[in-house]
Design a protein around this motif. Structure first.
Motif, PDB file in Angstrom:
ATOM      1  N   THR A 131     -12.529   8.712  12.691  1.00 22.97           N
ATOM      2  CA  THR A 131     -12.605   8.045  13.924  1.00 22.97           C
ATOM      3  C   THR A 131     -13.389   6.668  13.755  1.00 22.97           C
ATOM      4  OG1 THR A 131     -13.981   9.426  14.788  1.00 22.97           O
ATOM      5  CG2 THR A 131     -11.779   9.585  15.411  1.00 22.97           C
ATOM      6  N   LEU A 190      -6.273   7.516   6.917  1.00 19.96           N
ATOM      7  CA  LEU A 190      -7.708   7.877   7.600  1.00 19.96           C
ATOM      8  C   LEU A 190      -7.376   8.351   8.843  1.00 19.96           C
ATOM      9  CD1 LEU A 190      -9.271   4.232   7.104  1.00 19.96           C
ATOM     10  CD2 LEU A 190      -9.960   6.444   6.073  1.00 19.96           C
ATOM     11  N   ARG A 191      -6.368   8.023  10.025  1.00 18.54           N
ATOM     12  CA  ARG A 191      -6.114   8.478  10.992  1.00 18.54           C
ATOM     13  C   ARG A 191      -5.795  10.056  10.783  1.00 18.54           C
ATOM     14  NH1 ARG A 191      -1.352   9.195  13.269  1.00 18.54           N
ATOM     15  NH2 ARG A 191      -0.321   7.385  12.113  1.00 18.54           N
ATOM     16  N   LEU A 192      -4.786  10.228   9.921  1.00 22.29           N
ATOM     17  CA  LEU A 192      -4.269  11.826   9.647  1.00 22.29           C
ATOM     18  C   LEU A 192      -5.385  12.570   9.236  1.00 22.29           C
ATOM     19  CD1 LEU A 192      -0.807  11.349   8.296  1.00 22.29           C
ATOM     20  CD2 LEU A 192      -1.445  11.940  10.788  1.00 22.29           C
ATOM     21  N   GLY A 216      -8.232  12.234  10.332  1.00 23.02           N
ATOM     22  CA  GLY A 216      -9.292  12.416  11.435  1.00 23.02           C
ATOM     23  C   GLY A 216     -10.565  11.575  11.310  1.00 23.02           C
ATOM     24  N   GLU A 266       4.498  10.857   7.480  1.00 20.94           N
ATOM     25  CA  GLU A 266       4.174   9.724   8.507  1.00 20.94           C
ATOM     26  C   GLU A 266       4.414   8.400   8.647  1.00 20.94           C
ATOM     27  OE1 GLU A 266       2.217   9.496  12.521  1.00 20.94           O
ATOM     28  OE2 GLU A 266       3.064  11.138  11.462  1.00 20.94           O
ATOM     29  N   LYS A 284      -4.762   2.905   6.759  1.00 17.74           N
ATOM     30  CA  LYS A 284      -5.032   3.398   8.185  1.00 17.74           C
ATOM     31  C   LYS A 284      -4.410   4.693   8.423  1.00 17.74           C
ATOM     32  CE  LYS A 284      -5.633  -1.553   9.790  1.00 17.74           C
ATOM     33  NZ  LYS A 284      -5.131  -2.515  10.546  1.00 17.74           N
ATOM     34  N   THR A 285      -3.169   4.770   8.072  1.00 16.07           N
ATOM     35  CA  THR A 285      -2.373   6.092   8.417  1.00 16.07           C
ATOM     36  C   THR A 285      -3.226   7.188   7.721  1.00 16.07           C
ATOM     37  OG1 THR A 285      -0.427   4.916   8.781  1.00 16.07           O
ATOM     38  CG2 THR A 285      -0.062   7.330   8.312  1.00 16.07           C
ATOM     39  N   LYS A 324      -1.411  -0.616   6.294  1.00 17.76           N
ATOM     40  CA  LYS A 324      -0.920   0.665   7.157  1.00 17.76           C
ATOM     41  C   LYS A 324      -1.212   1.974   6.474  1.00 17.76           C
ATOM     42  CE  LYS A 324       3.493   1.991   9.303  1.00 17.76           C
ATOM     43  NZ  LYS A 324       4.850   1.595   9.547  1.00 17.76           N
ATOM     44  N   THR A 366     -12.545  -1.509  14.540  1.00 12.02           N
ATOM     45  CA  THR A 366     -11.500  -1.602  13.907  1.00 12.02           C
ATOM     46  C   THR A 366     -11.961  -1.213  12.435  1.00 12.02           C
ATOM     47  OG1 THR A 366     -11.422  -3.765  13.772  1.00 12.02           O
ATOM     48  CG2 THR A 366      -9.833  -2.964  15.102  1.00 12.02           C
ATOM     49  N   HIS A 367     -10.989  -0.996  11.459  1.00 12.78           N
ATOM     50  CA  HIS A 367     -11.143  -0.917  10.050  1.00 12.78           C
ATOM     51  C   HIS A 367     -11.159  -2.295   9.503  1.00 12.78           C
ATOM     52  CE1 HIS A 367     -10.943   3.329  10.310  1.00 12.78           C
ATOM     53  NE2 HIS A 367      -9.676   3.538  10.561  1.00 12.78           N
TER      54      HIS A 367
END
Length: 167
Positions: free
Chosen positions: A39, A33-35, A37, A162, A30-31, A27, A4-5
Motif C-alpha cells: 500500500t 504490488l496491489r495483489l 498487499g 488478474e 501496479k497489479t 499496469k 501513487t507509484h
C-alpha cells in the motif's frame, strides 16, 4: 507523502518506450504490488534493452557472461508474502515519500524470442517478465525447485489472471 507509484520506463533500444508498452508495464507492476498487499507508494525503475545490453549488465552486476530475459535488482531484502508497510518501511522511504523497491531490466529481444518459443503474444511475455521481476523486488525467489519456486509461480499466475492475460 505521495499517494501513487513512480514507475519510470527508459530504453536504450529505439521505439521500445511507446505508449502501449509503457502502459502495459505499469499496469503489470501496479497489479503485482496491489495483489501482494503493498500500500506504500513505491518506485520501480524499468530499463528496456536488447540482448547485448542485458548481457553486459548481467556480466557487470552478476559476473554472468550471457544474456537473459529479465534482471531484478532489489533495493531491500524483503520476505515473500510480507509486504513492506508504513511501520516496517517508514525509515526506508526516500525524501519524496516513495519506497524505492529497485530496478528491473528487460531484454526486448528475449520478449520476442520467448513469445515465439512459448506460443503466446509478446504482450503476454512482457507482462509476465514485469510481474516476475516485481515479485523478485518483493523478496520472492525461484532458485530451488521446491516450495520457493512453487510459491513464486502461484503468485505470478494470480497476477497474470488478474491482468486477464493468458498464455
Amino acid at each position: 507523502m505521495r499517494k501513487t507509484h513512480y514507475l519510470p520506463v527508459t530504453a536504450d533500444v529505439p521505439g521500445a518506450t511507446n505508449q502501449p508498452t509503457c502502459a502495459l508495464l505499469r499496469k503489470a507492476i501496479k497489479t503485482a504490488l496491489r495483489l501482494e498487499g503493498v500500500t506504500l507508494p513505491c518506485e520501480v525503475d524499468v530499463l528496456l534493452t536488447n540482448d547485448a545490453g542485458i548481457h553486459q549488465i548481467n556480466l557487470d552486476m552478476r559476473r554472468v557472461d550471457r544474456p537473459t530475459d529479465v534482471l531484478s535488482f532489489p533495493e531491500f531484502d524483503f520476505k515473500p508474502g510480507e509486504p513492506p508497510t508504513a511501520e516496517t518501511a517508514g525509515d526506508l522511504l526516500d525524501s519524496t515519500g516513495l519506497l524505492p523497491l529497485g530496478d528491473m531490466v528487460i531484454s526486448m529481444e528475449r520478449v520476442s524470442a520467448q513469445a515465439r518459443e512459448y506460443g503466446h503474444s509478446k504482450r503476454r511475455e512482457l507482462a509476465y517478465l514485469a510481474v516476475h521481476s516485481t515479485l523478485h523486488l518483493l523478496g520472492y525467489d525461484h532458485m530451488d525447485e521446491g516450495a520457493m519456486k512453487a510459491q513464486m509461480r502461484a503468485r505470478e499466475d494470480a497476477v497474470m489472471e488478474e491482468l486477464g492475460i493468458s498464455r
